[in-house]
Design a protein around this motif. Structure first.
Motif, PDB file in Angstrom:
ATOM      1  N   ASP A 270       0.825  -1.215   0.000  1.00 20.42           N
ATOM      2  CA  ASP A 270       0.000   0.000   0.000  1.00 20.42           C
ATOM      3  C   ASP A 270       0.855   1.261   0.000  1.00 20.42           C
ATOM      4  O   ASP A 270       0.627   2.181  -0.792  1.00 20.42           O
ATOM      5  N   ILE A 271       1.849   1.310   0.883  1.00 18.31           N
ATOM      6  CA  ILE A 271       2.687   2.510   0.962  1.00 18.31           C
ATOM      7  C   ILE A 271       3.548   2.654  -0.286  1.00 18.31           C
ATOM      8  O   ILE A 271       3.789   3.771  -0.768  1.00 18.31           O
ATOM      9  N   LEU A 272       3.983   1.528  -0.858  1.00 17.83           N
ATOM     10  CA  LEU A 272       4.786   1.598  -2.080  1.00 17.83           C
ATOM     11  C   LEU A 272       3.946   2.105  -3.257  1.00 17.83           C
ATOM     12  O   LEU A 272       4.422   2.905  -4.066  1.00 17.83           O
ATOM     13  N   GLU A 273       2.693   1.669  -3.325  1.00 18.90           N
ATOM     14  CA  GLU A 273       1.818   2.157  -4.390  1.00 18.90           C
ATOM     15  C   GLU A 273       1.558   3.651  -4.233  1.00 18.90           C
ATOM     16  O   GLU A 273       1.554   4.414  -5.206  1.00 18.90           O
ATOM     17  N   ALA A 274       1.384   4.086  -2.974  1.00 21.78           N
ATOM     18  CA  ALA A 274       1.149   5.513  -2.727  1.00 21.78           C
ATOM     19  C   ALA A 274       2.364   6.346  -3.118  1.00 21.78           C
ATOM     20  O   ALA A 274       2.233   7.447  -3.656  1.00 21.78           O
ATOM     21  N   ARG A 275       3.557   5.813  -2.890  1.00 23.05           N
ATOM     22  CA  ARG A 275       4.775   6.571  -3.177  1.00 23.05           C
ATOM     23  C   ARG A 275       5.177   6.511  -4.650  1.00 23.05           C
ATOM     24  O   ARG A 275       5.750   7.458  -5.183  1.00 23.05           O
ATOM     25  N   ALA A 276       4.889   5.376  -5.284  1.00 23.07           N
ATOM     26  CA  ALA A 276       5.302   5.216  -6.683  1.00 23.07           C
ATOM     27  C   ALA A 276       4.230   5.652  -7.668  1.00 23.07           C
ATOM     28  O   ALA A 276       4.535   5.973  -8.825  1.00 23.07           O
ATOM     29  N   GLY A 277       2.970   5.640  -7.232  1.00 19.67           N
ATOM     30  CA  GLY A 277       1.878   6.008  -8.125  1.00 19.67           C
ATOM     31  C   GLY A 277       1.307   4.840  -8.907  1.00 19.67           C
ATOM     32  O   GLY A 277       0.345   4.998  -9.662  1.00 19.67           O
ATOM     33  N   LYS A 278       1.888   3.659  -8.734  1.00 20.50           N
ATOM     34  CA  LYS A 278       1.394   2.450  -9.394  1.00 20.50           C
ATOM     35  C   LYS A 278       1.563   1.264  -8.450  1.00 20.50           C
ATOM     36  O   LYS A 278       2.434   1.275  -7.573  1.00 20.50           O
ATOM     37  N   LYS A 279       0.766   0.254  -8.655  1.00 19.60           N
ATOM     38  CA  LYS A 279       0.906  -0.970  -7.876  1.00 19.60           C
ATOM     39  C   LYS A 279       2.130  -1.736  -8.366  1.00 19.60           C
ATOM     40  O   LYS A 279       2.333  -1.887  -9.573  1.00 19.60           O
ATOM     41  N   ILE A 280       2.962  -2.216  -7.437  1.00 21.34           N
ATOM     42  CA  ILE A 280       4.180  -2.970  -7.769  1.00 21.34           C
ATOM     43  C   ILE A 280       4.050  -4.359  -7.160  1.00 21.34           C
ATOM     44  O   ILE A 280       3.830  -4.494  -5.951  1.00 21.34           O
TER      45      ILE A 280
END
Length: 420
Positions: free
Chosen positions: A25-35
């Motif tokens: 969740d936090i990575l998607e928020a920071r990157a702008g895409k789901k990883i």
């Protein structure tokens, strides 16, 4: 959605896969895409791995998979990963690697091949410390005057024990091996080669220097004794294995070796398995980067930071310079290194010997800064310990060669460099 394939699902690879899942969740928020981590490659499929991703023992299952956007290379070694990374780039995939040996030998070829494709490598140097990003981006306005780094936690742990607890080299090496800090064959760490690979990567970003490990000074910590430790303490020094890149008038010095440094310097206070890198820029002055240099989660943190950067679209010259616009600085030869030196030797305990030794140093143009005489177990010999004023490596080498053939000098003449 961005899909990740991992070559080498060992300690770091498992951490990468698990962090991508647990912190999604936090990575998607920071990157702008789901990883998401889609798949990984291991050498032994029968060995249990703490991951939920699909595993294969064929690297091409990741590299040739059209759904994989970013290949994470965590295999280790040089030539096999080089071929695989080349194929991944040719397939149009971005690459993240933690492989310092690969980059020590092939970073310029990979930069040329990558072109505008991202090839990121924050985790290759100093584990979780974001030193690559600092040099490429945060310090981009500066001419880098010098880099001094504790880049190998094994050596720093051993030296800390030798200095703080009086441990002997052989004893503390065994302890480091028992704790898992040093390998059964510790040469790569204690010989300075691990730190050298990292220094070469940093020097490419700072200076555009295309050098291989064979081109630079690489020495380890195996010759350090408690005599050297006692001398360092008495004269206000700590001993560290440092990777040093230093800009001079006519080029750049690159070297890895045990070094005496003033106890009051910031980097001298770094003990145990921690890493630290001091960077001096002509505008910002000295900056210091400190943190864990190894470990699954720390290294995985740096890998994932690169993945996020790629997903955000942040990129630029892999090594910090556009082709043809490098700094123009050349690598200085070993003989051109200029610093202070420490010498240790065993000599006859009789009149005239000190005069003879100082005369040899003077003949090579070397001025003595301080001297200490210590008793030897053999009553007919003493240990002479010197520090010199600043001189060139060629001068100290000439003097050591002359001292070694003197009848009054016994065994090896040990030299250590001093950075003030």
């Amino acid at each position: 959605m961005v899909k990740i394939g991992i070559l080498g699902v060992g300690t770091v690879g498992q951490s990468v896969a698990n962090i991508l899942e647990s912190n999604a969740d936090i990575l998607e928020a920071r990157a702008g895409k789901k990883i998401i981590a889609k798949s990984g490659v291991v050498k032994n499929l029968s060995k249990k791995r703490d991951v939920t991703i699909t595993l294969s023992d064929n690297p091409l299952d990741v590299i040739d998979d059209p759904e994989i956007d970013i290949v994470v290379e965590l295999m280790g070694g040089v030539e096999e990963p080089y071929e695989l990374v080349k194929r991944a780039l040719k397939n149009g995939k971005a690459v993240v690697t933690a492989n310092k040996a690969l980059l020590a030998y092939h970073r310029y070829e990979l930069q040329e091949l990558a072109g505008d494709l991202p090839l990121m490598y924050e985790a290759s140097t100093a584990g979780g410390i974001p030193i690559i990003g600092a040099l490429r981006n945060g310090l981009a306005a500066n001419h880098i005057e010098s880099i001094q780094g504790i880049m190998n936690g094994t050596c720093n742990y051993m030296l800390s024990k030798m200095i703080n607890e009086g441990a002997k080299y052989d004893e503390i090496l065994k302890e480091a091996q028992d704790l898992g800090y040093a390998e059964a064959d510790p040469t790569f760490d204690v010989g300075g080669f691990d730190a050298a690979h990292k220094l070469l990567i940093l020097s490419s970003i700072a200076y555009g220097i295309d050098a291989k490990p064979e081109d630079i000074v690489i020495e380890g910590i195996d010759k350090i004794t408690q005599t050297d430790v006692a001398f360092a303490k008495e004269f206000g020094y700590e001993i560290k294995l440092l990777g040093i890149a230093k800009r001079a008038d006519n080029g750049v010095e690159l070297r890895v070796h045990a070094t005496m440094i003033p106890q009051e310097s910031m980097i001298a206070k770094v003990d145990g398995v921690m890493n630290a890198v001091s960077v001096v820029g002509d505008r910002v002055g000295e900056t210091m980067f400190y943190g864990p240099g190894a470990g699954g989660d720390a290294t995985a943190s740096a890998v994932i930071a690169d993945i996020v950067d790629i997903v955000r679209g942040n990129q630029g010259p892999m090594l910090g310079y556009k082709k043809g616009l490098e700094s123009g600085l050349k690598l200085l030869s070993k003989d051109e290194i200029t610093t202070h030196y420490y010498l240790r030797m065993e000599v006859d305990d009789e009149s005239g010997v000190l005069s003879k030794v100082s005369g040899i140093l003077d003949k090579s143009g070397i001025s003595i800064e301080s001297m200490l005489q210590k008793p030897h177990t053999d009553d007919e010999r003493v240990k002479l310990l010197f520090t010199t004023h600043e001189c060139k490596e060629a001068q100290i080498t000439e003097a050591i060669d002359a001292l070694k053939v003197e009848p009054c000098v016994y065994g090896e003449v040990v030299m250590m460099r001093i950075e003030k």
